[in-house]
Every structure is written in structure tokens, then in C-alpha cells.
Design an enzyme around this catalytic site. Structure first.
Site, PDB file in Angstrom:
ATOM      1  N   GLY A   1      -3.010  -2.967 -14.713  1.00  0.00           N
ATOM      2  CA  GLY A   1      -1.756  -3.631 -14.352  1.00  0.00           C
ATOM      3  C   GLY A   1      -1.105  -3.142 -13.062  1.00  0.00           C
ATOM      4  O   GLY A   1       0.041  -3.484 -12.787  1.00  0.00           O
ATOM      5  N   THR A   2      -1.830  -2.373 -12.256  1.00  0.00           N
ATOM      6  CA  THR A   2      -1.212  -1.892 -11.005  1.00  0.00           C
ATOM      7  C   THR A   2      -0.831  -3.061 -10.094  1.00  0.00           C
ATOM      8  O   THR A   2       0.230  -3.053  -9.464  1.00  0.00           O
ATOM      9  CB  THR A   2      -2.149  -0.951 -10.231  1.00  0.00           C
ATOM     10  N   GLY A   3      -1.731  -4.077 -10.024  1.00  0.00           N
ATOM     11  CA  GLY A   3      -1.463  -5.214  -9.131  1.00  0.00           C
ATOM     12  C   GLY A   3      -0.230  -5.984  -9.590  1.00  0.00           C
ATOM     13  O   GLY A   3       0.634  -6.336  -8.782  1.00  0.00           O
ATOM     14  N   CYS A   4      -0.133  -6.240 -10.910  1.00  0.00           N
ATOM     15  CA  CYS A   4       1.020  -6.967 -11.453  1.00  0.00           C
ATOM     16  C   CYS A   4       2.303  -6.193 -11.146  1.00  0.00           C
ATOM     17  O   CYS A   4       3.308  -6.752 -10.701  1.00  0.00           O
ATOM     18  CB  CYS A   4       0.903  -7.110 -12.971  1.00  0.00           C
TER      19      CYS A   4
ATOM     20  N   LYS B   1      -4.767  -4.967  -0.289  1.00  0.00           N
ATOM     21  CA  LYS B   1      -4.665  -3.789  -1.160  1.00  0.00           C
ATOM     22  C   LYS B   1      -6.004  -3.066  -1.221  1.00  0.00           C
ATOM     23  O   LYS B   1      -7.035  -3.703  -1.443  1.00  0.00           O
ATOM     24  CB  LYS B   1      -4.262  -4.214  -2.574  1.00  0.00           C
TER      25      LYS B   1
ATOM     26  N   THR C   1      -4.839   2.685 -14.425  1.00  0.00           N
ATOM     27  CA  THR C   1      -4.671   1.703 -13.351  1.00  0.00           C
ATOM     28  C   THR C   1      -4.532   0.279 -13.878  1.00  0.00           C
ATOM     29  O   THR C   1      -4.511  -0.669 -13.105  1.00  0.00           O
ATOM     30  CB  THR C   1      -5.884   1.744 -12.394  1.00  0.00           C
TER      31      THR C   1
HETATM   32  N1  ADP Z   1      -6.144   5.392  -7.967  1.00  0.00           N
HETATM   33  C1  ADP Z   1      -5.155   4.905  -7.207  1.00  0.00           C
HETATM   34  N2  ADP Z   1      -4.372   5.738  -6.480  1.00  0.00           N
HETATM   35  C2  ADP Z   1      -3.367   5.287  -5.732  1.00  0.00           C
HETATM   36  N3  ADP Z   1      -3.064   3.997  -5.622  1.00  0.00           N
HETATM   37  C3  ADP Z   1      -3.800   3.087  -6.306  1.00  0.00           C
HETATM   38  C4  ADP Z   1      -4.878   3.490  -7.116  1.00  0.00           C
HETATM   39  N4  ADP Z   1      -5.416   2.360  -7.664  1.00  0.00           N
HETATM   40  C5  ADP Z   1      -4.704   1.327  -7.223  1.00  0.00           C
HETATM   41  N5  ADP Z   1      -3.732   1.744  -6.387  1.00  0.00           N
HETATM   42  C6  ADP Z   1      -2.710   0.915  -5.748  1.00  0.00           C
HETATM   43  O1  ADP Z   1      -2.284  -0.021  -6.715  1.00  0.00           O
HETATM   44  C7  ADP Z   1      -1.971  -1.276  -6.143  1.00  0.00           C
HETATM   45  C8  ADP Z   1      -2.817  -2.343  -6.782  1.00  0.00           C
HETATM   46  O2  ADP Z   1      -3.969  -2.511  -6.050  1.00  0.00           O
HETATM   47  P1  ADP Z   1      -5.402  -2.954  -6.528  1.00  0.00           P
HETATM   48  O3  ADP Z   1      -5.909  -2.011  -7.574  1.00  0.00           O
HETATM   49  O4  ADP Z   1      -6.192  -3.103  -5.289  1.00  0.00           O
HETATM   50  O5  ADP Z   1      -5.128  -4.392  -7.141  1.00  0.00           O
HETATM   51  P2  ADP Z   1      -5.295  -5.053  -8.579  1.00  0.00           P
HETATM   52  O6  ADP Z   1      -4.612  -4.167  -9.569  1.00  0.00           O
HETATM   53  O7  ADP Z   1      -4.640  -6.362  -8.420  1.00  0.00           O
HETATM   54  O8  ADP Z   1      -6.756  -5.166  -8.824  1.00  0.00           O
HETATM   55  C9  ADP Z   1      -2.191  -1.046  -4.654  1.00  0.00           C
HETATM   56  O9  ADP Z   1      -0.982  -0.639  -4.064  1.00  0.00           O
HETATM   57  C10 ADP Z   1      -3.196   0.060  -4.594  1.00  0.00           C
HETATM   58  O10 ADP Z   1      -3.139   0.748  -3.369  1.00  0.00           O
HETATM   59  C1  MP5 Z   2      -2.022 -11.366 -18.407  1.00  0.00           C
HETATM   60  C2  MP5 Z   2      -2.625 -10.585 -17.286  1.00  0.00           C
HETATM   61  N1  MP5 Z   2      -2.280 -10.866 -16.026  1.00  0.00           N
HETATM   62  C3  MP5 Z   2      -2.824 -10.168 -15.006  1.00  0.00           C
HETATM   63  C4  MP5 Z   2      -3.732  -9.151 -15.228  1.00  0.00           C
HETATM   64  C5  MP5 Z   2      -4.340  -8.424 -14.061  1.00  0.00           C
HETATM   65  O1  MP5 Z   2      -4.051  -7.068 -14.017  1.00  0.00           O
HETATM   66  P1  MP5 Z   2      -4.091  -6.131 -12.700  1.00  0.00           P
HETATM   67  O2  MP5 Z   2      -2.683  -5.908 -12.308  1.00  0.00           O
HETATM   68  O3  MP5 Z   2      -4.724  -4.887 -13.216  1.00  0.00           O
HETATM   69  O4  MP5 Z   2      -4.841  -6.812 -11.628  1.00  0.00           O
HETATM   70  C6  MP5 Z   2      -4.076  -8.879 -16.566  1.00  0.00           C
HETATM   71  N2  MP5 Z   2      -4.959  -7.927 -16.870  1.00  0.00           N
HETATM   72  N3  MP5 Z   2      -3.501  -9.609 -17.577  1.00  0.00           N
HETATM   73 MG    MG Z   3      -4.493  -7.845  -9.781  1.00  0.00          MG
END
Ligand code: ADP
Ligand code: MP5
Ligand code: MG
Length: 761
Positions: free
Chosen positions: A449-452, A409, A447
Site C-alpha cells: 500500500g505504499t503507492g496508495c 516512483k 511496503t
Molecule cells: N523500501 C523502500 N524504502 C523507501 N521508500 C520506498 C520503499 N519502497 C517503496 N518506497 C516508496 O514508496 C512509494 C511507492 O512507490 P512504489 O513502490 O514504486 O509504488 P507502488 O506501491 O505503487 O507499487 C514511493 O515513494 C517509493 O519511493
Molecule cells: C484495493 C487495492 N488498491 C490498490 C492496491 C495497490 O497497492 P500498492 O499501493 O501497494 O500499489 C491494492 N493492493 N489494493
Molecule cells: Mg501502486
């Protein structure tokens, strides 16, 4: 804990040494248990006690405590084995109430005692036994089978159900019944539907070339088959999130449940940790005892079918091991692991000591979705990748080492792009397959919780679609729309949540339609390998450096002249079908420009080269197969798919020429061909003209605008028409230098010749 507690009889393996063949019984059992067998019975009517004791020792090792082991018939042997310290959990006996009473007395209350029962008379005998004497009945045979030559008449599902209904102990409690004898994969669903406790399988697994696969297929058939659906009534995926709670509702299980629901699944959640956090950060974490998590998980798997599992924050090593044990036992068909270590806000959500446990959990997942920081830790790299290429390298290494699919990602990369990529190096790093998903970074603070959200959406959509690529594409589309609308929720002063239901509330549907710009990027990326192949063609290379023989260029011009005349008709047809005056005017102008601009120049060039005396090239001209095929494709697209497909099919001729023309003139293919001595300078300049770039841009906007507003089916047909035209472009450029028709790339499925004569008529 006794072996009888929560006895899982769903896939009961009975061994047969002869059928196991050279692979041997122990290796077969090891594989079958890894595939999902839930209990093993050693059955061997011929081996000596000594042989069986040696085999039991090997089975103990092969099973490694994962499932119970019982022995067929030989109670004395079981007692001897137990006395010698070997693990044997019980015995399965043929008929005889005296024998089971004795077995229970000798082995004690915790041992497993099973009994075969094939007739109403056997059941009557069971009903006379004190409660708890037998743990289950083996009821059969279901179908005629060769592993028990003297078997009673086959029962079939109805016969099994009737016997099972009568199986009660002296206290009147039902006794679990396992179906045995000739059981096949397709029996799993009906057996489960009539309430069977499980399937007992002998030859189908022992004689299988890959017992692990075969056991996994049986386990999946058992789990998934309770209510068969038709294609018109797709199953709603039942998706379990095992993750931490985020009271602010944007991440963790709260985000997972919203995401699963938003993309069309039924969400469930087992909670691993209670965080105290908001949009600004995590304040504290309370981790409940592992037993509490296990109780949640068992409550689910004892009752319902889980189609996919999403793993999020797992807090510590003990919880990770608890989850691993449960996964190993229940084997849900799909596991997506979001290896949450550090949140988007930078807070640690996993004990440092738990990282090793998480590594061990990895192979139990089908897909792992680390962010850049987590990827580096799991891949054992020095630090997070600084650019996308290094992220892909780390993901490739991780996938090759663990045998798991990786979603790299790019959310945390700086820059204008937010790419993701599915990286599959399961067959070895050298063979890595990488599918990239591109899209511009969305300017938002929402952003959290985007990963979750992404990982739960992928788990749900993978269960719905049965393939990873469309699941990731759709999940991304949905997440991007949710990101765009996040700020409208006005939640919190830090990084706010995404708006999980933006699409549902604004458009009233689950169709997460892409924007025109996203579609353009997607289609252009999709033909990347065709564009690369065009770049590599000798025709293009030699056109750029001027070494292309004039005959080949003239052949190309003659073919293109024919093409352009008909292409102009296709554009005129687009004008005729256009939904509004502006589009109509655009395509009509394009058609005219084709005839008065490009085509007129071609004819001048041809006449100049060959001399007016020869009467021009047209006299001896024959359109080649690629040319005819391409034109037929344009015509057929319009005839079949109307305006949307027709304009999708005409687009590559704009876009590829515009791109190629600009790069040729910029010297991307070697020395700048701008010099007046370059034999094809004039021609090259034509496609690099600013007015052509403007038309191309407008054509892209018109076509992707139509596609974005279309239904998913029409959009997909447009995409196919576009791609096919790009394939024809490649073949068209290759044709002039192909020594014979055999050397030319096969024209992509030519239509009928007759059609091209009537294009635009
Ligand atoms: N500003 C943004 N614009 C578009 N897509 C985003 C943006 N930030 C995160 N994403 C997307 O959100 C998802 C979560 O990715 P990321 O932020 O790398 O992980 P996490 O939330 O686990 O730290 C991925 O599909 C990433 O491409
Ligand atoms: C309980 C819990 N689980 C996971 C995440 C990670 O969040 P993200 O999707 O932004 O990486 C979080 N902030 N809280
Ligand atoms: Mg994450």
C-alpha cells in the site's frame, strides 16, 4: 434521463455574440464548458431564426452532451429546432406567467423552463403557478451591468437573498434562484453562502481572453468559497478517494483514509471494488455496478465540497468512464491519479481492456503517480525501466504526450536508493522540468500500500500547501517514517502495511521531521547546480590542470587568507554558542586549525610567491565584495539566528572544499594533479587530507542533527543560510579570473560592510 434531473445551475453561461467577438459563440461555449460551465443559454436578440438554427447545430457539437442548452425567449425557434432533431433542452423566458405555462405545455415535463424574476411582484406571479412549471428563476441584477442596459436597480447580495427567500411555487416549495447581472468572482462565496443555486455570467466569460480559465476560476470560486477562512485558520482539505477496498487495511481506500487523516485532511471514500486480499496477495475482486459508484459520487457532490480527489483502483472500463463523466461534471480543483494496474504484490487490479479507458482518463488528472510497471504501460514503452534514467525518460514522454504532471516512483528499482521525481514536460519534452527526491531504500517488508498511501498524502498536502514540490517532499518524509515503523504493527505474514500514524503516535504531532541523514542529502542535492557551476569555473579547471596563472592563484590566496581569519572568528563564535561541550570543542578546534593550518599555509605560499622583499601581499590587499558579503552573511546568520543558523552558514566551506579537494586529487577534472611538478600540488593535497574529511563529516552531523531537532521554521532558515553560503562559495571561486567586477557572478546579496569588522567579537 431528462435534462431536468439534478439540474446543476452552479455556473450558468449566457452567451453574447458581440462580446464573444471573432472567437465566435460556439468556440466560447466550448471553452467555457470545458472550464466548468454547467448550463448554457443561447441569448441573441438580433439574429434571424435561420442564423440561430445554424448556430444551435454548432453549439450541439461544441457542448457534446456535457451540459444542458437552453435558448433565451424564442419558444417557436426551440420548437422548430427540436422538430429538426437538434438538441435543445429548454427555454429561458422573460416575465409573463402565460408564456411559461405555454412553454411547459408545448415542451413537455422533461424540458427546462426558466424565468426571470426581479421584483416581489414577479415572485407573487411565480407563486401562483402550478408546481413544476418553472425549474429555476434568474434573479437580478446583482450589480449594475452593461449587458442589460435597461436593468432594474441592482440588488446586491442582501437584495438577492431577500427575493430568493420569497421564491416559492404554488405548492410552497422553494424555487432555485440563479444570480444574474454583473456577477463577479468575489460574489461566488457570499452567493453560495446565502443559498443561491448558481451564478449566471455573461460578459465576465464571453469577453474574457481565455473563457476556459475564466470559467474554471468561477467554478473554483463557487466550490471553494462557502466558508472563507483566515490565514491563521487554514482550511482542512476535504479529500475524496475513489478506490477499491483492501480488507487487510494496508492498501486501497483503507490506506487512503488513514493517509489523508495522518497528514491533516478530512477523508471520504467512494468504493469501486471489493477485493479479498491480505498481506500475501489478492484472492478475488467483486466489482459493483457502475450505477452504484455514480450514486456514491453524486451523493457527495450534491452536498459537499471536494478539495481534492485521489483515484486508485478503478477496476474496469465502465467504472473509469463513470468516474470520467463525474469528474467532467463536478470538476474538483485537484485530481491525483494513482493508475493502479498491478499491486506491489504483483496482482492484476485492472482489466487489460480497461487500459485504453485509463489512458483517456489521464488528461483529467493534474498528477499521475505510476509505479515502474504502470509507467511503462502508460508511456507505451517495451517494458519497465531498468534504471532511474530510463524511468525519467519514460515519465518525460508520458508528461509531454498527456500534458499531465508525472510522479515517477523508484520503489521497484533495485539498489540502495528509493528515488521519486516530479516530471513536468507539459510545455513539450525538450523543456522537461524534473525535481528529484532522493533517499536511501528502507530495509523493510512493510511496503503493502505504499503507492496508495503516497498518492493520497500528496493530494491532501497539495490542497494544503498549494504547490506540488513541498507536497511531495512532505508526503515522502511522512511515508518514509511510516515505512520505518511498519514492522512494529505485526500485521500479516506477507508484505505488511506501513504504520500510517507512526509520527502522530510517537511524536504526538503532524510535524514529520526528517532525520539528519535525510536533511544532509536534501541540502546537498539542493545545491547540486551550484556545485556543478563551481566545477565548470575556469578557475577550478585551470587549477586542476596547472594552467592557472600564478597571479590569479595569489589573488585567490590573499582573498582566502582574509576570509579564513574572519571565518576562524565565526567558528569561535559557534564554539561560544554551542549547546554542549563536545560541539564546543569541535568548533574551537576548527577555529584553531583554520589559523594554524590553512591560513598559515596561505601566508607561507603568498610570501614565497611574492618574495619577502615586497613585504608580502598583505600590504596592498583589499578584500573584494564577495569576500565581505560572505563574511557579513556568516556574522548576520549568527546575530539573527544564533547557533543553528551560524553553523548552517559555516558548513558549505567544509563540505564543498572537502568534496572538491577529494575529486581534484582523484583526477576527476582531468590528468591526476598528484605529480610533484604540478604547481598547486601542495595546496590541492591539503583539502584532500583524511583529517579534513573527518572534520567535515563531524560538522555535517552536528549541523544536520541540530536541524532535524529544530522546528520547521528554524530548519528552513538554516537551510537558507546553508544555501546562501554555497552561493558565496561559487562567487568566491569565480572572482579571481573574472576580468572585471562586471564579469564576476553577482555576489548573492551582500550585507553591510561594517558588520564584517565585528565578527565574533
Ligand atoms: N523500501 C523502500 N524504502 C523507501 N521508500 C520506498 C520503499 N519502497 C517503496 N518506497 C516508496 O514508496 C512509494 C511507492 O512507490 P512504489 O513502490 O514504486 O509504488 P507502488 O506501491 O505503487 O507499487 C514511493 O515513494 C517509493 O519511493
Ligand atoms: C484495493 C487495492 N488498491 C490498490 C492496491 C495497490 O497497492 P500498492 O499501493 O501497494 O500499489 C491494492 N493492493 N489494493
Ligand atoms: Mg501502486
Amino acid at each position: 434521463m431528462s435534462a431536468r434531473r439534478a439540474l446543476d445551475l452552479s455556473l450558468y453561461l449566457v452567451t453574447d455574440a458581440a462580446l464573444c467577438g471573432e472567437r465566435g459563440v460556439a468556440a466560447t461555449v466550448e471553452a467555457a464548458v470545458s472550464g466548468g460551465a454547467t448550463i448554457v443559454q443561447l441569448r441573441d436578440k438580433h439574429a434571424s431564426d435561420e442564423e440561430l438554427l445554424a448556430l444551435l447545430a454548432r453549439l450541439d457539437e461544441a457542448i457534446a452532451g456535457r451540459v444542458p442548452l437552453v435558448v433565451n425567449d424564442r419558444l417557436e425557434l426551440v420548437l422548430r429546432a427540436r422538430a429538426a432533431g437538434l438538441r435543445v433542452d429548454g427555454v429561458h423566458l422573460g416575465q409573463g406567467d402565460a408564456a411559461v405555462l405555454r412553454a411547459r405545455a408545448e415542451l413537455g415535463p422533461d424540458a427546462i423552463v426558466g424565468l426571470t424574476a426581479n421584483t416581489p411582484a414577479h415572485l407573487a406571479a411565480v407563486a401562483a403557478l402550478p408546481a413544476g412549471t418553472v425549474d429555476y428563476l434568474g434573479v437580478g441584477v446583482l450589480r449594475p451591468t452593461s449587458t442589460k442596459p435597461d436593468h432594474p436597480p441592482a440588488l446586491g447580495i442582501a437584495g438577492f437573498a431577500a427575493l430568493q427567500a420569497a421564491a416559492r411555487d404554488a405548492a410552497g416549495a422553494p424555487v432555485p434562484c440563479v444570480a444574474i447581472g454583473g456577477v463577479r468572482l468575489e460574489d461566488a462565496a457570499p452567493l453560495r453562502a446565502v443559498g443561491a443555486a448558481g451564478l449566471a455570467v455573461v460578459s465576465a466569460i464571453c469577453a474574457a481572453p481565455d473563457p476556459r480559465r475564466q470559467a474554471a476560476d468561477f467554478a473554483a470560486a463557487w466550490r471553494g468559497g462557502a466558508t472563507p477562512r483566515t490565514a491563521h485558520e487554514p482550511r482542512i482539505p476535504r479529500v475524496l478517494s475513489i478506490a477499491g477496498s483492501d480488507p487487510s487495511g494496508g492498501a486501497g481506500i483503507q490506506a487512503d483514509l488513514k493517509s489523508i487523516a495522518a497528514v491533516g485532511g478530512y477523508g471520504m471514500a467512494a468504493i469501486t471494488a471489493l477485493t479479498a486480499q491480505n498481506t500475501r496477495g489478492v484472492r478475488s475482486v467483486h466489482v459493483p455496478p457502475a450505477a452504484s459508484l455514480l450514486a456514491q459520487l453524486d451523493a457527495l457532490s450534491d452536498d459537499l465540497i471536494v478539495d481534492a480527489v485521489k483515484l486508485g483502483m478503478l477496476a474496469n472500463a465502465e467504472l473509469i468512464r463513470t468516474v470520467a463523466e463525474w469528474l467532467g461534471r463536478v470538476r474538483p480543483p485537484l485530481v491525483v491519479l494513482d493508475p493502479v494496474m498491478v499491486s506491489t504484490s504483483g496482482d492484476r487490479l485492472l482489466d487489460p481492456e480497461a487500459e485504453a479507458a485509463l489512458r483517456e482518463l489521464l488528461p483529467l488528472a493534474d498528477l499521475v503517480t505510476p509505479n515502474l510497471a504502470e509507467l511503462a504501460v502508460l508511456a507505451g514503452a517495451d517494458g519497465p525501466a531498468a534504471d532511474w534514467a530510463s524511468a525519467l525518460e519514460q515519465a518525460t514522454a508520458l508528461s509531454a504526450r498527456t500534458g499531465v504532471l508525472v510522479l515517477a516512483k523508484g520503489g521497484h528499482l533495485g539498489g540502495a536508493e528509493a528515488p521519486d521525481a516530479l516530471v513536468d514536460a507539459r510545455a513539450g519534452a525538450a523543456l522537461a522540468e524534473i525535481v528529484e527526491f532522493h533517499g536511501e531504500r528502507i530495509a523493510t517488508r512493510a511496503t503493502h500500500g505504499t503507492g496508495c498511501s503516497l498518492s493520497s498524502a500528496i493530494a491532501t498536502l497539495r490542497a494544503r500547501h498549494g504547490a506540488w514540490e513541498p507536497a511531495v517532499a512532505e508526503a515522502r518524509r511522512w511515508l518514509r517514517e511510516s515505512l520505518r515503523h511498519g514492522a512494529s504493527l505485526e500485521v500479516g505474514g506477507g508484505n505488511g502495511p506501513v504504520h500510517h500514524f507512526a509520527g502522530l503516535w510517537t511524536r504526538g504531532g503532524l510535524d514529520t521531521a526528517p532525520t539528519p541523514a535525510e536533511l544532509g542529502a536534501e541540502w546537498w542535492a539542493d545545491i547540486a547546480e551550484l556545485r556543478r557551476a563551481i566545477d565548470e569555473l575556469p578557475f577550478i579547471r585551470r587549477l586542476a590542470d596547472g594552467s592557472l596563472p600564478r597571479t590569479a592563484f595569489d589573488e585567490y590566496l590573499a582573498q582566502d587568507a582574509h576570509y579564513l581569519r574572519e571565518y576562524a572568528r565565526a567558528l569561535a563564535e559557534a564554539a561560544r554558542l554551542a549547546p554542549d561541550a563536545s560541539a564546543q570543542a569541535f568548533w574551537a578546534a576548527g577555529s584553531r586549525e583554520c589559523l594554524t593550518g590553512e591560513l598559515a599555509r596561505h601566508e607561507r605560499d603568498l610570501a614565497g610567491a611574492l618574495g619577502a622583499a615586497t613585504g608580502g601581499a598583505a600590504a596592498e590587499f583589499e578584500p573584494n565584495a564577495v569576500n565581505l558579503g560572505y563574511l557579513d552573511h556568516l556574522l548576520a546568520s549568527g546575530a539573527r539566528g544564533g547557533y543553528p543558523e551560524l553553523v548552517a552558514a559555516v558548513l558549505p566551506c567544509y563540505w564543498i572544499y572537502d568534496d572538491l579537494g577529494r575529486r581534484l586529487l582523484a583526477g576527476d577534472f582531468g590528468p591526476e594533479p598528484g605529480s610533484p611538478e604540478h604547481p598547486y600540488a601542495d595546496w590541492l593535497a591539503m583539502y584532500a587530507e583524511p583529517s579534513f574529511a573527518v572534520s567535515t563529516q563531524r560538522a555535517i552531523e552536528l549541523v544536520t542533527g541540530v536541524a532535524a531537532a529544530a522546528t520547521p521554521e528554524v530548519r528552513e532558515r538554516m537551510h537558507r543560510a546553508f544555501r546562501r553560503s554555497a552561493e558565496f562559495e561559487l562567487a568566491f571561486f569565480a572572482a579571481p579570473l573574472a576580468a572585471s567586477a562586471d564579469d564576476a557572478p553577482a555576489p548573492p546579496g551582500c550585507g553591510t560592510r561594517a558588520l564584517s569588522a565585528t565578527i565574533g567579537a
